[in-house]
Design an enzyme around this catalytic site. Structure first.
Site, PDB file in Angstrom:
ATOM      1  CG  ASP A  52      -1.800   1.217   1.336  1.00  0.00           C
ATOM      2  OD1 ASP A  52      -1.666   2.152   0.507  1.00  0.00           O
ATOM      3  OD2 ASP A  52      -2.637   1.258   2.261  1.00  0.00           O
ATOM      4  CE1 TYR A 144      -7.438   9.055 -13.496  1.00  0.00           C
ATOM      5  CE2 TYR A 144      -8.055  10.710 -15.122  1.00  0.00           C
ATOM      6  CZ  TYR A 144      -7.212   9.697 -14.697  1.00  0.00           C
ATOM      7  OH  TYR A 144      -6.143   9.344 -15.478  1.00  0.00           O
ATOM      8  CB  ALA A 146      -9.739  16.839  -8.174  1.00  0.00           C
ATOM      9  CE  LYS A 148      -3.609   9.778 -12.857  1.00  0.00           C
ATOM     10  NZ  LYS A 148      -2.266   9.125 -12.745  1.00  0.00           N
ATOM     11  CB  ILE A 177      -3.773   4.205 -21.788  1.00  0.00           C
ATOM     12  CG1 ILE A 177      -3.129   5.502 -21.259  1.00  0.00           C
ATOM     13  CG2 ILE A 177      -2.706   3.148 -22.040  1.00  0.00           C
ATOM     14  CD1 ILE A 177      -2.467   5.340 -19.899  1.00  0.00           C
TER      15      ILE A 177
END
Length: 226
Positions: A52, A144, A146, A148, A177
């Site tokens: 983790d 997501y 925010a 990145k 991708i």
């Protein structure tokens, strides 16, 4: 001379491609991943599963294992992360915390702990995976994007923090991708326009190279199929 390379999220599709590319170039590769074991091997790689990356103690233990086996750390590629699509109205607030943890805090944790090794390298390289979707977030992309965007700001700030210490910090910002998961999620899309993992790996290898020594703090879009 072979370098010591750490790829987080190295058991996934992009992490596999990046790890294979560094190994093919003759570098010593360690893959650190939350998953217990990889689906595919990379010749000569040191695989450390079940980590983790928001757990500082577990992350430090993994880095200690890499440093002992590979003689330090010269390159850190932060691929580990996750994705969710949900609107604020219809989604869960937990998604915001989960995306921040998976995409930003995992990155910040291992990067902070690896800094002494990267500085000691003399030619340390950090390459982060940002996102083209974080430049302007579409509907359902808030949590997501925010997280990145946080990776983008971390990249910029750390590049200035490490100025003069021989470590460069850059990020690649892929569009969609081409992975089996994305194809399953978007079966009607034109896959030919998606970015191949191997093409992203080529850009990462360049940013980790001596030829890219003058590039730092850059957010580089990677958007063509490849």
């Amino acid at each position: 001379m072979a370098r010591s390379v750490v790829v987080t999220g190295g058991f996934g599709v992009l992490g596999q491609a990046v790890s294979e590319a560094f190994a093919a170039a003759g570098d010593k590769v360690a893959r650190i991943d939350f998953a217990a074991a990889p689906h595919s091997a990379v010749a000569g790689a040191l695989d450390i599963g079940g980590v983790d990356l928001t757990d500082a103690a577990a992350t430090q233990a993994a880095l200690d294992k890499v440093a002992a086996a590979q003689g330090g750390v010269d390159v850190l590629v932060n691929v580990a992360g996750g994705f969710t699509w949900e609107t604020l109205e219809g989604g869960s607030l937990d998604a915001w915390a989960r995306m921040s943890s998976m995409n930003l805090m995992s990155n910040a944790t291992i990067t902070k702990l690896a800094l002494p090794l990267l500085v000691a390298s003399g030619n340390g390289r950090i390459v982060n995976i940002g996102a083209g979707a974080a430049i302007k977030a579409g509907m359902g992309m808030g949590a997501y994007a925010a997280s990145k965007s946080g990776v983008h700001r971390l990249t910029e700030a750390l590049s200035e923090e490490l100025a003069g210490q021989g470590v460069t910090v850059n990020a690649v910002l892929p569009s969609i991708i081409d992975t089996p998961t994305n194809r399953a999620d978007m079966p009607d899309a034109d896959f030919s326009q998606w970015v191949q993992p191997a093409a992203i790996a080529d850009v990462i290898l360049f940013l980790a190279s001596q030829e890219a020594r003058a590039i730092t703090g850059a957010l580089i879009p990677v958007t063509r199929g490849g």
